[in-house]
Motif scaffolding. Structure first.
Motif, PDB file in Angstrom:
ATOM      1  N   GLY A 138       2.910  37.792 -64.157  1.00  0.00           N
ATOM      2  CA  GLY A 138       3.641  38.867 -63.640  1.00  0.00           C
ATOM      3  C   GLY A 138       5.287  38.667 -63.492  1.00  0.00           C
ATOM      4  N   ASN A 176       9.484  46.771 -70.245  1.00  0.00           N
ATOM      5  CA  ASN A 176       8.069  47.339 -69.486  1.00  0.00           C
ATOM      6  C   ASN A 176       8.120  48.683 -71.112  1.00  0.00           C
ATOM      7  N   THR A 187       1.648  53.017 -66.906  1.00  0.00           N
ATOM      8  CA  THR A 187       2.222  51.877 -67.277  1.00  0.00           C
ATOM      9  C   THR A 187       0.966  50.686 -67.399  1.00  0.00           C
ATOM     10  N   ALA A 189      -1.309  47.963 -67.492  1.00  0.00           N
ATOM     11  CA  ALA A 189      -1.522  46.730 -65.900  1.00  0.00           C
ATOM     12  C   ALA A 189      -1.269  45.033 -66.375  1.00  0.00           C
ATOM     13  N   THR A 191      -1.853  42.242 -64.361  1.00  0.00           N
ATOM     14  CA  THR A 191      -2.715  41.427 -63.583  1.00  0.00           C
ATOM     15  C   THR A 191      -2.686  40.374 -64.567  1.00  0.00           C
ATOM     16  N   ALA A 196       5.778  42.179 -64.531  1.00  0.00           N
ATOM     17  CA  ALA A 196       6.679  42.836 -63.607  1.00  0.00           C
ATOM     18  C   ALA A 196       8.108  43.222 -63.430  1.00  0.00           C
ATOM     19  N   ARG A 201       8.684  48.702 -61.297  1.00  0.00           N
ATOM     20  CA  ARG A 201       8.136  49.016 -60.282  1.00  0.00           C
ATOM     21  C   ARG A 201       9.386  50.476 -59.471  1.00  0.00           C
ATOM     22  N   CYS A 204       8.167  53.369 -61.001  1.00  0.00           N
ATOM     23  CA  CYS A 204       6.691  54.043 -60.233  1.00  0.00           C
ATOM     24  C   CYS A 204       6.480  54.184 -59.103  1.00  0.00           C
ATOM     25  N   ILE A 217      -1.936  52.846 -63.399  1.00  0.00           N
ATOM     26  CA  ILE A 217      -1.030  51.931 -63.731  1.00  0.00           C
ATOM     27  C   ILE A 217      -2.992  51.165 -64.080  1.00  0.00           C
ATOM     28  N   GLN A 218      -2.901  50.851 -65.370  1.00  0.00           N
ATOM     29  CA  GLN A 218      -4.408  50.169 -66.016  1.00  0.00           C
ATOM     30  C   GLN A 218      -4.458  49.199 -66.906  1.00  0.00           C
ATOM     31  N   ALA A 219      -5.131  48.510 -68.177  1.00  0.00           N
ATOM     32  CA  ALA A 219      -5.483  48.450 -68.933  1.00  0.00           C
ATOM     33  C   ALA A 219      -5.182  49.538 -69.948  1.00  0.00           C
TER      34      ALA A 219
END
Length: 280
Positions: A138, A176, A187, A189, A191, A196, A201, A204, A217-219
């Protein structure tokens, strides 16, 4: 008034000390910011990410000092372009263990690339994959060897698409990734790896929700990207750029800037209403 394109700790100069921890160990963070009409329109977001990165890396950040250095630099820089801000852990003795030294603040000016006819981005999958490291995920730290190795693979005219060691989509080389699956924007994730982005941001939290979409926001498996109806990449310098092709894998007609009805073009138009400097 002092005119310079680079300031180090408030002084017009273009070099760091050889024993600066940013130079020796990548112990620092940075922000690359769009400069428009003498102002940094996304400074609020950049400052928050800079603060988070500094805290994670144990770097002292004196915000009043930074603000003073920034105002000094903006008064000397041209009114439009790119400002790069580096915050390092400062000058210290040899060895990895951090001592109690003052941080270094660097501000550089770069002109924007010449304006050309808006064109869609062509992506190429990089064989180099991003390792997982939740401690660094991030933030925009100075160690960019992952991107250096990935960039070395790219053919002329292509941007890189970076996957992680699990094979999921993470980001483009310096931006991104967003995909539209026909119902919603998604988009990856970030983590476990990736940066990031400030523009990510903003899109989103503010831009995309304003016209009725929620960003998930996920894999993001590569197969989901290949099936997407539309794709764009974004960063805080270029704004939003449609993607027309993942070489050897897929093409998207909505990547053309000549399709004003596409969901991507709606995002571009909405962003430009709030921040005119990102108008296509």
């Amino acid at each position: 008034m002092v005119t310079s394109t680079c300031f180090v700790d408030g002084k017009p100069q273009a070099a760091l000390a050889l024993n600066d921890r940013g130079l020796n160990y990548g112990h620092g963070v940075f922000e690359t910011m769009r400069l428009s009409a003498g102002q940094l329109p996304l400074w609020h977001y950049h400052c928050q990410r800079l603060s988070e990165g500094a805290e994670r890396l144990g770097i002292a950040l004196d915000l009043p000092r930074l603000q003073a250095y920034l105002q000094q630099a903006l008064a000397a820089f041209p009114a439009a372009g790119i400002v790069k801000l580096l915050l390092t852990a400062g000058v210290g003795p040899r060895g990895y263990r951090q001592q109690d030294q003052a941080s270094s603040y660097v501000l550089q000016y770069f002109p924007l690339a010449p304006v050309v006819e808006p064109a869609a981005v062509r992506l190429q999958i990089c064989q180099y994959t991003l390792p997982h490291n939740a401690r660094l995920a991030g933030i925009k730290h100075l160690n960019r060897l992952d991107q250096v190795l990935a960039a070395a693979e790219l053919d002329a005219g292509f941007d890189g698409l970076l996957l992680d060691v699990a094979g999921d989509v993470v980001e483009a080389l310096s931006s991104n990734v967003f995909i539209f699956d026909g119902r919603r924007w998604l988009t990856p994730a970030l983590t476990l790896c990736g940066v990031a982005g400030v523009m990510r941001r903003l899109l989103c939290e503010k831009i995309i929700p304003e016209f009725g979409h929620k960003v998930v926001i996920q894999a993001l498996p590569l197969n989901s990207l290949l099936k997407a109806e539309e794709i764009f990449v974004c960063n805080s310098v270029q704004g939003v750029q449609p993607v027309s092709e993942l070489v050897g894998e897929a093409r998207w007609s909505a990547g053309s800037s000549q399709l004003p009805g596409s969901e991507t073009q709606k995002v571009i138009a909405s962003l430009a209403e709030v921040y005119p400097c990102f108008a296509a």
